[in-house]
Motif scaffolding. Structure first.
Motif, mmCIF file in Angstrom:
data_model
loop_
_atom_site.group_PDB
_atom_site.id
_atom_site.type_symbol
_atom_site.label_atom_id
_atom_site.label_comp_id
_atom_site.label_asym_id
_atom_site.label_seq_id
_atom_site.Cartn_x
_atom_site.Cartn_y
_atom_site.Cartn_z
ATOM 1 N N ALA A 13 30.079 26.155 51.766
ATOM 2 C CA ALA A 13 29.067 26.253 50.709
ATOM 3 C C ALA A 13 27.691 26.567 51.289
ATOM 4 C CB ALA A 13 29.023 24.962 49.895
ATOM 5 N N GLY A 14 27.376 26.000 52.438
ATOM 6 C CA GLY A 14 26.080 26.231 53.051
ATOM 7 C C GLY A 14 25.852 27.677 53.436
ATOM 8 N N GLU A 15 26.922 28.338 53.864
ATOM 9 C CA GLU A 15 26.838 29.752 54.249
ATOM 10 C C GLU A 15 27.185 30.684 53.088
ATOM 11 O OE1 GLU A 15 25.815 31.149 57.193
ATOM 12 O OE2 GLU A 15 25.236 29.108 57.734
ATOM 13 N N GLY A 16 27.628 30.128 51.972
ATOM 14 C CA GLY A 16 27.982 30.947 50.816
ATOM 15 C C GLY A 16 29.268 31.730 51.004
ATOM 16 N N LEU A 17 30.301 31.091 51.579
ATOM 17 C CA LEU A 17 31.557 31.781 51.866
ATOM 18 C C LEU A 17 32.711 31.278 51.001
ATOM 19 C CD1 LEU A 17 31.516 31.921 55.764
ATOM 20 C CD2 LEU A 17 31.065 33.788 54.166
ATOM 21 N N VAL A 18 33.445 32.234 50.470
ATOM 22 C CA VAL A 18 34.626 31.956 49.662
ATOM 23 C C VAL A 18 35.796 32.733 50.260
ATOM 24 C CG1 VAL A 18 35.697 32.274 47.386
ATOM 25 C CG2 VAL A 18 33.279 31.618 47.549
ATOM 26 N N LYS A 19 36.948 32.087 50.385
ATOM 27 C CA LYS A 19 38.160 32.752 50.861
ATOM 28 C C LYS A 19 39.043 33.051 49.663
ATOM 29 C CE LYS A 19 42.170 32.087 53.843
ATOM 30 N NZ LYS A 19 42.840 31.146 54.755
ATOM 31 N N VAL A 20 39.544 34.287 49.614
ATOM 32 C CA VAL A 20 40.373 34.722 48.496
ATOM 33 C C VAL A 20 41.699 35.250 49.039
ATOM 34 C CG1 VAL A 20 40.530 36.278 46.520
ATOM 35 C CG2 VAL A 20 38.308 35.399 47.231
ATOM 36 N N GLU A 21 42.783 34.852 48.393
ATOM 37 C CA GLU A 21 44.101 35.364 48.749
ATOM 38 C C GLU A 21 44.794 35.855 47.493
ATOM 39 O OE1 GLU A 21 46.041 32.094 50.712
ATOM 40 O OE2 GLU A 21 45.206 32.670 52.652
ATOM 41 N N LEU A 22 45.491 36.970 47.649
ATOM 42 C CA LEU A 22 46.322 37.486 46.572
ATOM 43 C C LEU A 22 47.768 37.164 46.874
ATOM 44 C CD1 LEU A 22 43.672 39.212 46.220
ATOM 45 C CD2 LEU A 22 45.165 40.867 45.114
ATOM 46 N N GLU A 23 48.475 36.800 45.845
ATOM 47 C CA GLU A 23 49.904 36.498 45.932
ATOM 48 C C GLU A 23 50.628 37.664 46.607
ATOM 49 O OE1 GLU A 23 52.731 34.603 42.573
ATOM 50 O OE2 GLU A 23 51.646 36.409 41.998
ATOM 51 N N GLU A 24 51.508 37.367 47.554
ATOM 52 C CA GLU A 24 52.283 38.344 48.314
ATOM 53 C C GLU A 24 51.450 39.108 49.337
ATOM 54 O OE1 GLU A 24 54.626 40.886 45.782
ATOM 55 O OE2 GLU A 24 55.255 39.206 44.531
ATOM 56 N N ARG A 25 50.146 38.793 49.429
ATOM 57 C CA ARG A 25 49.280 39.454 50.404
ATOM 58 C C ARG A 25 48.450 38.425 51.176
ATOM 59 N NH1 ARG A 25 46.911 44.445 46.731
ATOM 60 N NH2 ARG A 25 48.934 45.393 46.301
ATOM 61 N N GLU A 26 49.011 37.255 51.371
ATOM 62 C CA GLU A 26 48.284 36.166 52.021
ATOM 63 C C GLU A 26 47.855 36.515 53.442
ATOM 64 O OE1 GLU A 26 51.183 35.764 50.397
ATOM 65 O OE2 GLU A 26 50.769 34.342 48.786
ATOM 66 N N GLU A 27 48.575 37.463 54.081
ATOM 67 C CA GLU A 27 48.210 37.854 55.445
ATOM 68 C C GLU A 27 46.941 38.704 55.489
ATOM 69 O OE1 GLU A 27 51.172 41.052 54.103
ATOM 70 O OE2 GLU A 27 50.829 38.941 53.739
ATOM 71 N N PHE A 28 46.431 39.095 54.318
ATOM 72 C CA PHE A 28 45.209 39.886 54.218
ATOM 73 C C PHE A 28 44.166 39.161 53.366
ATOM 74 C CE2 PHE A 28 48.704 43.090 54.428
ATOM 75 C CZ PHE A 28 48.463 43.537 55.715
ATOM 76 N N PRO A 29 43.678 38.002 53.827
ATOM 77 C CA PRO A 29 42.667 37.294 53.030
ATOM 78 C C PRO A 29 41.370 38.091 52.951
ATOM 79 C CG PRO A 29 42.837 36.313 55.196
ATOM 80 C CD PRO A 29 43.928 37.348 55.107
ATOM 81 N N ILE A 30 40.635 37.843 51.898
ATOM 82 C CA ILE A 30 39.336 38.478 51.695
ATOM 83 C C ILE A 30 38.289 37.379 51.692
ATOM 84 C CG2 ILE A 30 37.908 39.768 50.052
ATOM 85 C CD1 ILE A 30 40.580 41.105 49.117
ATOM 86 N N MET A 31 37.248 37.593 52.466
ATOM 87 C CA MET A 31 36.138 36.650 52.507
ATOM 88 C C MET A 31 35.011 37.198 51.639
ATOM 89 S SD MET A 31 37.356 34.268 54.339
ATOM 90 C CE MET A 31 35.924 33.223 54.522
ATOM 91 N N ILE A 32 34.468 36.341 50.811
ATOM 92 C CA ILE A 32 33.324 36.713 49.982
ATOM 93 C C ILE A 32 32.107 35.993 50.520
ATOM 94 C CG2 ILE A 32 32.295 36.627 47.683
ATOM 95 C CD1 ILE A 32 35.072 36.747 46.518
ATOM 96 N N ASP A 33 31.065 36.760 50.794
ATOM 97 C CA ASP A 33 29.793 36.237 51.286
ATOM 98 C C ASP A 33 28.777 36.400 50.153
ATOM 99 O OD1 ASP A 33 27.608 35.433 52.777
ATOM 100 O OD2 ASP A 33 27.435 37.322 53.872
ATOM 101 N N VAL A 34 28.219 35.288 49.725
ATOM 102 C CA VAL A 34 27.287 35.304 48.594
ATOM 103 C C VAL A 34 25.886 34.979 49.093
ATOM 104 C CG1 VAL A 34 26.762 34.322 46.332
ATOM 105 C CG2 VAL A 34 29.141 34.530 47.065
#
Length: 138
Positions: free
Chosen positions: A30-51
């Motif tokens: 939360a301090g750095e504004g980071l969120v991790k996102v995973e799509l079903e069947e694509r967990e090996e390719f997580p997406i990081m969101i920087d806010v």
């Protein structure tokens, strides 16, 4: 900023792509504004969101420079440059030795745009691996 992080996580959790893949998101810093996102069947390719105050950036790490076949990096980067325009809502980047695909939008965007960006970025990540796999040692 925590309100924006929570808004993003709430919008993404339980959302579905057009293909019906479920999306899950969690705040990882939360301090750095980071969120991790995973799509079903694509967990090996997580997406990081920087806010940040002004921008939301979604980043998918692709591979490390050391994963590129010896002598092929320049050719691969030329192909990446030519692919940039063809990839909707995404562009290539390199941070340190890590190749990435990213998209950015205003921090004031509607949450439907965030869901679309994550979906498109995930689709583009799969397309990049298919198009550039011949340059990798894997």
């Amino acid at each position: 900023m925590n309100d924006k992080l929570n808004e993003i996580v709430t919008a993404l959790n339980g959302a579905k792509t057009e293909e019906g893949l479920g999306i899950q998101a969690e705040v990882v810093d939360a301090g750095e504004g980071l969120v991790k996102v995973e799509l079903e069947e694509r967990e090996e390719f997580p997406i990081m969101i920087d806010v940040s105050e002004d921008q939301i950036t979604a980043i998918a790490n692709l591979w490390d420079q050391h994963d590129v076949k010896e002598g092929m990096e320049t050719e691969m980067m030329n192909v990446m440059l030519s692919m940039n325009i063809a990839l909707p809502l995404s562009a290539f980047a390199k941070t340190g030795s890590t190749y990435q695909l990213f998209g950015a939008m205003s921090a004031n965007t509607v949450m439907a745009n965030v869901v679309e960006e994550i979906t498109v970025l995930s689709d583009n990540t799969i397309a990049v691996f298919e198009a550039l796999g011949e340059y990798l040692n894997r």
